[in-house]
Write an enzyme that holds these catalytic residues in place. Structure first.
Site, PDB file in Angstrom:
ATOM      1  N   GLY A   1       0.957  -1.368  -0.001  1.00  0.00           N
ATOM      2  CA  GLY A   1      -0.157  -0.066   0.071  1.00  0.00           C
ATOM      3  C   GLY A   1       0.946   1.198  -0.100  1.00  0.00           C
ATOM      4  N   PHE A   2       0.040   2.354   0.064  1.00  0.00           N
ATOM      5  CA  PHE A   2       0.947   3.749   0.149  1.00  0.00           C
ATOM      6  C   PHE A   2       1.949   3.663   1.093  1.00  0.00           C
ATOM      7  CE2 PHE A   2      -0.241   8.056   2.193  1.00  0.00           C
ATOM      8  CZ  PHE A   2       0.817   8.790   1.484  1.00  0.00           C
TER       9      PHE A   2
ATOM     10  N   ASP B   1       0.742  -9.262   1.797  1.00  0.00           N
ATOM     11  CA  ASP B   1      -0.413  -8.292   1.447  1.00  0.00           C
ATOM     12  C   ASP B   1      -1.227  -9.260   0.631  1.00  0.00           C
ATOM     13  OD1 ASP B   1      -1.659  -6.133  -0.254  1.00  0.00           O
ATOM     14  OD2 ASP B   1      -0.006  -5.019   0.739  1.00  0.00           O
TER      15      ASP B   1
ATOM     16  N   THR C   1      -6.684  -4.110  -1.165  1.00  0.00           N
ATOM     17  CA  THR C   1      -7.051  -2.545  -1.358  1.00  0.00           C
ATOM     18  C   THR C   1      -6.123  -1.835  -2.333  1.00  0.00           C
ATOM     19  OG1 THR C   1      -5.714  -1.969   0.567  1.00  0.00           O
ATOM     20  CG2 THR C   1      -8.021  -2.272   0.722  1.00  0.00           C
TER      21      THR C   1
ATOM     22  N   LEU D   1       0.814  -2.833   9.194  1.00  0.00           N
ATOM     23  CA  LEU D   1       0.104  -1.938   8.385  1.00  0.00           C
ATOM     24  C   LEU D   1      -1.032  -2.376   7.900  1.00  0.00           C
ATOM     25  CD1 LEU D   1       3.012  -0.438   8.934  1.00  0.00           C
ATOM     26  CD2 LEU D   1       2.741   0.256   6.601  1.00  0.00           C
TER      27      LEU D   1
ATOM     28  N   TYR E   1     -14.114   0.168  11.828  1.00  0.00           N
ATOM     29  CA  TYR E   1     -12.916   0.671  11.910  1.00  0.00           C
ATOM     30  C   TYR E   1     -12.365   1.142  13.266  1.00  0.00           C
ATOM     31  CZ  TYR E   1      -8.379   2.648  10.105  1.00  0.00           C
ATOM     32  OH  TYR E   1      -7.448   2.970   9.619  1.00  0.00           O
TER      33      TYR E   1
ATOM     34  N   LYS F   1      -9.938  -0.883  15.800  1.00  0.00           N
ATOM     35  CA  LYS F   1      -8.192  -0.319  15.768  1.00  0.00           C
ATOM     36  C   LYS F   1      -8.023   0.129  17.385  1.00  0.00           C
ATOM     37  CE  LYS F   1      -6.060   0.556  11.975  1.00  0.00           C
ATOM     38  NZ  LYS F   1      -4.751   0.248  11.826  1.00  0.00           N
TER      39      LYS F   1
ATOM     40  N   ARG G   1     -10.200   8.966  -0.451  1.00  0.00           N
ATOM     41  CA  ARG G   1      -9.586   9.873   0.435  1.00  0.00           C
ATOM     42  C   ARG G   1      -9.547  11.409  -0.062  1.00  0.00           C
ATOM     43  NH1 ARG G   1      -7.029   7.056   4.432  1.00  0.00           N
ATOM     44  NH2 ARG G   1      -8.138   8.676   5.682  1.00  0.00           N
TER      45      ARG G   1
HETATM   46  N1  UDP Z   1     -14.351  14.220   1.956  1.00  0.00           N
HETATM   47  C1  UDP Z   1     -15.291  15.223   1.267  1.00  0.00           C
HETATM   48  N2  UDP Z   1     -15.508  14.833   0.129  1.00  0.00           N
HETATM   49  C2  UDP Z   1     -14.968  13.720  -0.427  1.00  0.00           C
HETATM   50  C3  UDP Z   1     -14.204  12.733   0.372  1.00  0.00           C
HETATM   51  C4  UDP Z   1     -14.013  13.262   1.692  1.00  0.00           C
HETATM   52  O1  UDP Z   1     -15.660  16.229   1.710  1.00  0.00           O
HETATM   53  O2  UDP Z   1     -14.934  13.531  -1.750  1.00  0.00           O
HETATM   54  C5  UDP Z   1     -14.332  14.655   3.397  1.00  0.00           C
HETATM   55  C6  UDP Z   1     -14.889  13.654   4.612  1.00  0.00           C
HETATM   56  O3  UDP Z   1     -16.521  13.853   4.691  1.00  0.00           O
HETATM   57  C7  UDP Z   1     -14.104  14.091   5.664  1.00  0.00           C
HETATM   58  C8  UDP Z   1     -12.657  14.780   5.161  1.00  0.00           C
HETATM   59  O4  UDP Z   1     -12.914  14.932   3.778  1.00  0.00           O
HETATM   60  O5  UDP Z   1     -14.397  15.154   6.393  1.00  0.00           O
HETATM   61  C9  UDP Z   1     -11.472  13.599   5.106  1.00  0.00           C
HETATM   62  O6  UDP Z   1     -12.049  12.466   4.699  1.00  0.00           O
HETATM   63  P1  UDP Z   1     -11.175  11.095   4.442  1.00  0.00           P
HETATM   64  O7  UDP Z   1     -12.011  10.131   3.602  1.00  0.00           O
HETATM   65  O8  UDP Z   1      -9.889  11.296   3.435  1.00  0.00           O
HETATM   66  O9  UDP Z   1     -10.581  10.747   5.743  1.00  0.00           O
HETATM   67  P2  UDP Z   1     -11.337  10.683   7.352  1.00  0.00           P
HETATM   68  O10 UDP Z   1     -10.414  11.635   7.978  1.00  0.00           O
HETATM   69  O11 UDP Z   1     -12.449  10.663   7.283  1.00  0.00           O
HETATM   70  O12 UDP Z   1     -10.725   9.336   7.324  1.00  0.00           O
END
Ligand code: UDP
Length: 316
Positions: free
Chosen positions: A12-13, A33, A37, A71, A143, A147, A186
């Site tokens: 992964g990343f 792995d 994902t 990880l 999750y 965790k 993300r």
């Molecule tokens: N988010 C958003 N639009 C997207 C993807 C994510 O507004 O297309 C927002 C999401 O609701 C959160 C923040 O970006 O508030 C970070 O989301 P991410 O999935 O990157 O990580 P998280 O911290 O939630 O695990």
């Protein structure tokens, strides 16, 4: 004899970057792995690669490792909401397997936990002394709670067997090699991808929720120091930045930095999306003599360049 490091989720990343660091330091690497994902094998050829879920890699119990890094996880909310049981498996059965391997090897065990253990926090920036605000049975619990359970399991190994356990909680790490397609959702790669392709940036809810983001080089630096610092045995450390930004401001910044004509659209809010999150990393600063060196703008610039170049290269 050279040292050997076992990395679950090494394809992964984050795994890919710690592999580079290990190889640079002449440490042999074994990756386990299941490619659940990631799209395809991307580890260098000198890395031993075992393609299976860590839960099933019993043969590793008979091997000898100096470092065991767990990880493997499904950290994307969009993904773990679709796969709640597999998300839990890598955290409970997977963590147990990795801890047993570390115990039998007398290895240093590093667990990549998450800032999600704090849930929707009442204290921001969040210090490790804050125990969190997590709904134990909500949609994100597969999750967050697993965790938290993994941390308890690691600490139980430390207490029962004296295993050298180190727990880090990364806060929204980003940068080149992060999965850039829509599968993971993300926010940073998704917004950059949308901006570069002229699509609207999808801000969930009103966009006033905040996060602090850490560029991957700072994460590698902290993790490496954490693995090697004798005084860090048994520590639990936030690895993150305190540079807090709202999602709407992040969207505007990415539009500006890419020179995109994309608009912003508001999509329905994610259920139980934490309203604020930023790291208090004072403990890591002191114990590891570490602090984030890369600003959000600098990290975004590098990630935009990487994605731009990747799009150019992959154009049919
Ligand atoms: N988010 C958003 N639009 C997207 C993807 C994510 O507004 O297309 C927002 C999401 O609701 C959160 C923040 O970006 O508030 C970070 O989301 P991410 O999935 O990157 O990580 P998280 O911290 O939630 O695990």
């Amino acid at each position: 004899m050279t040292e050997r490091m076992l990395i679950s989720g090494g394809n992964g990343f984050l795994g890919s970057h710690i592999i580079d660091k290990a190889l640079d330091n002449s440490i042999g690497v074994t990756v386990v792995d299941d490619l659940s994902t990631s799209k395809e094998r991307q580890v260098p050829k000198e890395v031993e690669f075992i393609r299976k879920p860590i839960e099933e890699a019993k043969e590793l119990l008979d091997r000898k490792f100096d470092f065991v890094l767990h990880l493997a996880a499904r950290p994307s909310p969009d993904d773990y909401l679709r796969n709640p049981l597999r998300t839990i498996d890598s955290n409970d059965i997977g963590t147990r397997m990795m801890l047993d391997i570390a115990r039998l090897s007398c290895a240093t065990f590093l667990y990549t936990s998450t800032s999600e253990v704090y849930g929707d926090p009442a204290v921001v920036p969040i210090p490790e002394s804050y125990f969190g605000n997590v709904n134990p049975n909500g949609v994100r619990s597969c999750y967050d709670e697993s965790k938290r359970f993994s941390e308890a399991l690691a600490k139980a190994f430390e207490r029962a067997y004296g295993t050298d356990v180190r727990i880090e909680r990364p806060f929204n790490v980003f940068g080149p090699r992060i999965r850039e397609d829509g599968f993971y959702g993300r926010v940073i790669p998704r917004f950059i991808d949308q901006a570069l392709s002229g699509q609207p940036l999808t801000v969930h809810g009103n966009g006033r929720q905040t996060r602090s983001y850490l560029f991957y080089t700072d994460w590698v630096d902290a993790t490496w120091k954490f693995l090697h610092e004798p005084d860090a045995k048994g520590a639990v450390l936030n690895i993150g930045s305190n540079e807090e930004i709202t999602v709407i401001d992040l969207a505007k910044r990415i539009i500006r930095m890419t020179g995109s004509a994309s608009e912003i659209v508001h999509t329905p809010p994610r259920e139980e999306d934490p309203k604020r999150r930023a790291a208090d990393s004072a403990k890591a600063r002191e114990l590891l003599r570490w602090k984030p060196e890369v600003s959000l703008d600098e990290g975004l610039g590098k990630t935009i360049d990487w994605l731009r170049e990747k799009r150019e290269r992959c154009r049919p």
